[in-house]
Design an enzyme around this catalytic site. Structure first.
Site, mmCIF file in Angstrom:
data_model
loop_
_atom_site.group_PDB
_atom_site.id
_atom_site.type_symbol
_atom_site.label_atom_id
_atom_site.label_comp_id
_atom_site.label_asym_id
_atom_site.label_seq_id
_atom_site.Cartn_x
_atom_site.Cartn_y
_atom_site.Cartn_z
ATOM 1 C CE LYS A 107 -3.635 0.053 1.285
ATOM 2 N NZ LYS A 107 -4.880 0.714 0.235
ATOM 3 C CB SER A 108 0.448 4.612 -1.769
ATOM 4 O OG SER A 108 -0.903 4.994 -1.492
ATOM 5 C CB THR A 109 -1.094 4.094 3.109
ATOM 6 O OG1 THR A 109 -1.964 5.005 2.509
ATOM 7 C CG2 THR A 109 -0.938 5.478 4.837
ATOM 8 C CB ALA A 111 4.798 2.395 -0.200
ATOM 9 N NE ARG A 112 2.171 7.931 -1.239
ATOM 10 C CZ ARG A 112 2.075 8.230 -2.526
ATOM 11 N NH1 ARG A 112 1.638 9.782 -1.833
ATOM 12 N NH2 ARG A 112 0.416 8.164 -3.646
ATOM 13 C CB THR A 131 3.834 -15.638 4.956
ATOM 14 O OG1 THR A 131 3.138 -17.089 5.145
ATOM 15 C CG2 THR A 131 5.199 -14.861 5.540
ATOM 16 C CG LEU A 132 0.746 -10.041 4.821
ATOM 17 C CD1 LEU A 132 0.265 -9.476 5.998
ATOM 18 C CD2 LEU A 132 0.710 -9.830 3.017
ATOM 19 C CD GLU A 133 7.049 -12.653 2.451
ATOM 20 O OE1 GLU A 133 6.877 -11.366 1.505
ATOM 21 O OE2 GLU A 133 7.289 -13.051 2.653
ATOM 22 C CD GLN A 169 7.570 -34.063 -12.235
ATOM 23 O OE1 GLN A 169 8.567 -32.660 -12.895
ATOM 24 N NE2 GLN A 169 7.846 -33.913 -10.478
#
Length: 177
Positions: A107-109, A111-112, A131-133, A169
């Site tokens: 989200k830009s919020t 990131a800024r 899973t979020l890093e 496989q």
């Protein structure tokens, strides 16, 4: 490949349970937004975090991961230390169709504010919580708000189903051209 619109995402959420729980309209008032948008879905971060710390002098080794590398935290606001990192999960459970691939962007919020969210693509037929890093790239502590938006999921469909040449496989399979 084509990117899918809100109409497609809504239909897939209702008919195929692609996203649960599903926020039909964007939720914006007083929170970092989440829910359906024109060409994506803004997922939320759950109130469960693993914050990386060097308190016990552990080494982060992807081949031999040491749980002493992080501390667990549950709550509405997670403070990620300066120049540090946390793992979390999505509130939403995703079920990705066979002909769909997703890409997530932070989200830009956030990131800024120097907070970067990395999520690997959801492969066709993958399902689960994401899973979020979450990286705090700043020299200051950073707040992450649970149950609010963290990243946008973009959905792409393939024009044709290639049915991978290595699908199903049963043993050692030699290269195929």
């Amino acid at each position: 490949m084509s990117i899918k619109s809100d109409r497609w995402i809504r239909r897939m959420a209702h008919e195929h349970r692609m996203i649960e729980p599903f926020a039909e309209t964007p939720v914006r008032t007083g929170v970092i937004s989440y829910g359906l948008s024109s060409y994506g879905y803004d997922m939320r971060v759950a109130p469960e975090f693993r914050i990386f710390t060097n308190a016990l002098s552990a080494v982060v080794d992807p081949k031999h991961f040491d749980p002493k590398s992080f501390v667990e935290f549950a709550g509405d606001i997670c403070i990620v230390p300066p120049n540090s990192f946390a793992l979390a999960r999505s509130v939403e459970y995703f079920r990705i169709p066979r002909n769909v691939l997703t890409i997530c962007v932070g989200k830009s919020t956030y990131a800024r504010c120097g907070i970067i969210t990395n999520v690997t693509p959801f492969e066709p037929e993958w399902e689960g919580y994401v899973t979020l890093e979450i990286s705090n790239t700043t020299p200051l502590p950073a707040c992450i708000y649970a149950n609010e938006g963290i990243a946008q999921v973009l959905f792409f469909t393939a024009d044709e189903d290639k049915k991978g040449k290595y699908q199903a496989q049963t043993g050692i399979t030699l290269p195929k051209l």
